[in-house]
Design an enzyme around this catalytic site. Sequence first.
Site, PDB file in Angstrom:
ATOM      1  N   PHE A 121      82.758 -16.535 -92.738  1.00 59.23           N
ATOM      2  CA  PHE A 121      83.509 -15.285 -92.494  1.00 59.23           C
ATOM      3  C   PHE A 121      84.069 -14.684 -93.796  1.00 59.23           C
ATOM      4  CE2 PHE A 121      88.098 -14.141 -91.207  1.00 59.23           C
ATOM      5  CZ  PHE A 121      87.843 -12.789 -91.138  1.00 59.23           C
ATOM      6  N   THR A 136      94.746 -22.597 -97.388  1.00 58.11           N
ATOM      7  CA  THR A 136      95.410 -22.028 -96.218  1.00 58.11           C
ATOM      8  C   THR A 136      96.919 -22.284 -96.239  1.00 58.11           C
ATOM      9  OG1 THR A 136      95.613 -22.376 -93.825  1.00 58.11           O
ATOM     10  CG2 THR A 136      94.687 -24.170 -95.054  1.00 58.11           C
ATOM     11  N   ASP A 137      97.659 -21.434 -95.524  1.00 61.21           N
ATOM     12  CA  ASP A 137      99.107 -21.667 -95.368  1.00 61.21           C
ATOM     13  C   ASP A 137      99.390 -22.856 -94.447  1.00 61.21           C
ATOM     14  OD1 ASP A 137      98.287 -20.519 -92.983  1.00 61.21           O
ATOM     15  OD2 ASP A 137      99.882 -19.027 -92.880  1.00 61.21           O
ATOM     16  N   GLU A 138      98.347 -23.316 -93.710  1.00 63.74           N
ATOM     17  CA  GLU A 138      98.584 -24.386 -92.732  1.00 63.74           C
ATOM     18  C   GLU A 138      98.976 -25.704 -93.393  1.00 63.74           C
ATOM     19  OE1 GLU A 138      95.932 -24.499 -89.381  1.00 63.74           O
ATOM     20  OE2 GLU A 138      95.315 -22.436 -89.703  1.00 63.74           O
ATOM     21  N   TYR A 176      92.646 -30.756 -89.831  1.00 61.66           N
ATOM     22  CA  TYR A 176      92.158 -29.659 -90.686  1.00 61.66           C
ATOM     23  C   TYR A 176      93.119 -29.417 -91.844  1.00 61.66           C
ATOM     24  CZ  TYR A 176      91.733 -24.834 -92.353  1.00 61.66           C
ATOM     25  OH  TYR A 176      91.653 -23.711 -93.152  1.00 61.66           O
ATOM     26  N   ALA A 231      95.471 -31.271 -92.988  1.00 63.57           N
ATOM     27  CA  ALA A 231      95.606 -32.445 -93.862  1.00 63.57           C
ATOM     28  C   ALA A 231      94.444 -32.497 -94.851  1.00 63.57           C
ATOM     29  CB  ALA A 231      95.654 -33.722 -93.029  1.00 63.57           C
ATOM     30  N   LYS A 250      92.689 -29.919 -95.930  1.00 64.89           N
ATOM     31  CA  LYS A 250      92.857 -28.836 -96.918  1.00 64.89           C
ATOM     32  C   LYS A 250      93.963 -29.209 -97.912  1.00 64.89           C
ATOM     33  CE  LYS A 250      91.094 -25.313 -97.186  1.00 64.89           C
ATOM     34  NZ  LYS A 250      89.827 -24.859 -97.842  1.00 64.89           N
ATOM     35  N   TYR A 273      96.636 -20.552 -75.561  1.00 63.38           N
ATOM     36  CA  TYR A 273      97.216 -21.894 -75.500  1.00 63.38           C
ATOM     37  C   TYR A 273      98.696 -21.884 -75.134  1.00 63.38           C
ATOM     38  CZ  TYR A 273      93.150 -23.824 -77.983  1.00 63.38           C
ATOM     39  OH  TYR A 273      91.883 -24.218 -78.346  1.00 63.38           O
ATOM     40  N   TYR A 313      87.709 -25.565 -73.486  1.00 61.63           N
ATOM     41  CA  TYR A 313      88.504 -24.785 -72.531  1.00 61.63           C
ATOM     42  C   TYR A 313      88.283 -25.164 -71.071  1.00 61.63           C
ATOM     43  CZ  TYR A 313      89.613 -21.864 -76.534  1.00 61.63           C
ATOM     44  OH  TYR A 313      90.057 -21.417 -77.753  1.00 61.63           O
TER      45      TYR A 313
HETATM   46  N1  LIG Z   1      89.855 -17.951 -91.622  1.00 60.71           N
HETATM   47  C1  LIG Z   1      91.118 -17.919 -92.043  1.00 60.71           C
HETATM   48  O1  LIG Z   1      91.969 -17.291 -91.414  1.00 60.71           O
HETATM   49  C2  LIG Z   1      91.510 -18.635 -93.309  1.00 60.71           C
HETATM   50  C3  LIG Z   1      92.807 -18.460 -93.797  1.00 60.71           C
HETATM   51  C4  LIG Z   1      93.175 -19.092 -94.995  1.00 60.71           C
HETATM   52  C5  LIG Z   1      92.264 -19.860 -95.676  1.00 60.71           C
HETATM   53  N2  LIG Z   1      91.005 -20.043 -95.164  1.00 60.71           N
HETATM   54  C6  LIG Z   1      90.063 -20.860 -95.947  1.00 60.71           C
HETATM   55  O2  LIG Z   1      89.050 -19.972 -96.395  1.00 60.71           O
HETATM   56  C7  LIG Z   1      87.811 -20.648 -96.477  1.00 60.71           C
HETATM   57  C8  LIG Z   1      86.775 -19.908 -95.680  1.00 60.71           C
HETATM   58  O3  LIG Z   1      87.218 -19.799 -94.313  1.00 60.71           O
HETATM   59  P1  LIG Z   1      86.314 -19.080 -93.222  1.00 60.71           P
HETATM   60  O4  LIG Z   1      87.212 -18.670 -92.123  1.00 60.71           O
HETATM   61  O5  LIG Z   1      85.450 -18.077 -93.870  1.00 60.71           O
HETATM   62  O6  LIG Z   1      85.431 -20.306 -92.742  1.00 60.71           O
HETATM   63  P2  LIG Z   1      84.072 -20.328 -91.933  1.00 60.71           P
HETATM   64  O7  LIG Z   1      84.153 -21.539 -91.053  1.00 60.71           O
HETATM   65  O8  LIG Z   1      83.784 -19.000 -91.315  1.00 60.71           O
HETATM   66  O9  LIG Z   1      82.964 -20.553 -93.065  1.00 60.71           O
HETATM   67  C9  LIG Z   1      82.827 -21.760 -93.753  1.00 60.71           C
HETATM   68  C10 LIG Z   1      81.495 -21.726 -94.478  1.00 60.71           C
HETATM   69  O10 LIG Z   1      81.370 -22.954 -95.234  1.00 60.71           O
HETATM   70  C11 LIG Z   1      80.060 -23.472 -95.029  1.00 60.71           C
HETATM   71  N3  LIG Z   1      80.124 -24.933 -95.186  1.00 60.71           N
HETATM   72  C12 LIG Z   1      80.757 -25.827 -94.378  1.00 60.71           C
HETATM   73  N4  LIG Z   1      80.566 -27.075 -94.837  1.00 60.71           N
HETATM   74  C13 LIG Z   1      79.837 -26.966 -95.980  1.00 60.71           C
HETATM   75  C14 LIG Z   1      79.357 -27.918 -96.915  1.00 60.71           C
HETATM   76  N5  LIG Z   1      79.552 -29.231 -96.756  1.00 60.71           N
HETATM   77  N6  LIG Z   1      78.641 -27.471 -97.982  1.00 60.71           N
HETATM   78  C15 LIG Z   1      78.410 -26.131 -98.149  1.00 60.71           C
HETATM   79  N7  LIG Z   1      78.844 -25.199 -97.272  1.00 60.71           N
HETATM   80  C16 LIG Z   1      79.548 -25.614 -96.208  1.00 60.71           C
HETATM   81  C17 LIG Z   1      79.689 -23.058 -93.620  1.00 60.71           C
HETATM   82  O11 LIG Z   1      78.285 -23.088 -93.411  1.00 60.71           O
HETATM   83  C18 LIG Z   1      80.279 -21.661 -93.561  1.00 60.71           C
HETATM   84  O12 LIG Z   1      79.360 -20.709 -94.031  1.00 60.71           O
HETATM   85  C19 LIG Z   1      88.072 -22.068 -95.989  1.00 60.71           C
HETATM   86  O13 LIG Z   1      88.247 -22.892 -97.108  1.00 60.71           O
HETATM   87  C20 LIG Z   1      89.360 -21.949 -95.195  1.00 60.71           C
HETATM   88  O14 LIG Z   1      90.089 -23.155 -95.210  1.00 60.71           O
HETATM   89  C21 LIG Z   1      90.618 -19.452 -94.007  1.00 60.71           C
END
Ligand SMILES: NC(=O)c1ccc[n+]([C@@H]2O[C@H](COP(=O)([O-])OP(=O)(O)OC[C@H]3O[C@@H](n4cnc5c(N)ncnc54)[C@H](O)[C@@H]3O)[C@@H](O)[C@H]2O)c1
Length: 337
Positions: free
Chosen positions: A11, A123-125, A150, A152, A154, A207, A334
């Site tokens: 994403f 993440t803020d989590e 998750y 933990a 990060k 939830y 769910y």
């Molecule tokens: N979505 C949020 O609201 C949010 C908020 C803060 C931080 N983050 C952080 O931002 C980053 C991206 O989040 P997102 O929501 O886009 O995640 P996502 O789950 O949509 O995408 C993760 C991507 O990483 C790839 N991936 C997973 N394991 C892999 C591996 N071993 N090797 C190579 N690629 C791998 C997946 O194929 C996927 O394309 C993450 O690190 C997440 O912790 C997300």
Amino acid sequence: MRLLVTGGAGFIGSNFILYWLKNHPEDEIVNFDKLTYAGNLENLKSIEGTPNYKFVKGDIANADDVAAVILGIDIVVHFAAESHVDRSIHDSAPFIMTNVAGTQILLDAALKNNVKRFHHVSTDEVFGSLELNDPNKFNERTNYNPRSPYSASKAGSDHLVSAYYYTYNLPITITNCSNNFGPYQFPEKIIPLAITNLLEGKKVPIYGDGLYVRDWLYVEDHVKAIEAVLDKGKIGETYLIGGMTEDIPNIEVAKKIVRILGKSEGDIEFVKDRPGHDRRYAIDWSKIKNELGWKPLHDFDTWLKKTVEWYKENEDWWREVKSGEYQKYYEKQYNNK
Ligand SMILES: NC(=O)c1ccc[n+]([C@@H]2O[C@H](COP(=O)([O-])OP(=O)(O)OC[C@H]3O[C@@H](n4cnc5c(N)ncnc54)[C@H](O)[C@@H]3O)[C@@H](O)[C@H]2O)c1
């Protein structure tokens, strides 16, 4: 500059790549992604074949894959992660492998290849949970207190990144961001889940009591914050990134989406709570604003409407994503209301 973007088919990673190539056409991007259930190359169809963009399939937890792809890279922007709390509760093993071990392997490779910057997206989590009436917000001095597998994992990755700065002088920066929303978000997360369920004529599962509060940020604001940190951020520093919203509970988010789509509140159903569910996150983003001049530019209500429009216009994208593996996950998650 040559950027290695890990997790670029997910994403936020895909939104980052699309934005970066549009705004920095002189740069080259290598998108390195394992293509787990969350990775989708459809997100990047519009730039396929562009000379300064290349996709390489591989696993950050595999040192050989990483060694091959990091050659000649100037900047690593590390998004790749297992990212969904509920999945980490079912099985934490892939979270440790990718988020902790994978990050360590990338750090070693970055060090060996003298990259100019290793930017870690987190993440803020990792800071745990605030009470609903707590006047405090998370900031760069908040202690880590992760409460899900998750968060933990990060937190572990954040500590490793920071340790590589203090121990080996690896030029790192870290950002901890709040909940993102926008195009290409996998529909297991609450906003795209609610939108696509309503578009399919299904109910929106919420939830517990629904009084879980998140800080919401439109994905492009997150991408621009990372751009600001890559451009002007101080090596070794952490920056918190958050949105404009003040305390909107999940049930209110669901009601807003119901109203945008002209549905009824009867389309929302309360389901069994998530174990260890964090009550509230709130972010003080004054450091990045004061030091780097970044602030969120997209308000929640306008951009929630635009996000709903995007899902209405991109039905093929989410219908494809919601078939197959997703169905099994959804039933497991769910069916026990
Ligand atoms: N979505 C949020 O609201 C949010 C908020 C803060 C931080 N983050 C952080 O931002 C980053 C991206 O989040 P997102 O929501 O886009 O995640 P996502 O789950 O949509 O995408 C993760 C991507 O990483 C790839 N991936 C997973 N394991 C892999 C591996 N071993 N090797 C190579 N690629 C791998 C997946 O194929 C996927 O394309 C993450 O690190 C997440 O912790 C997300």
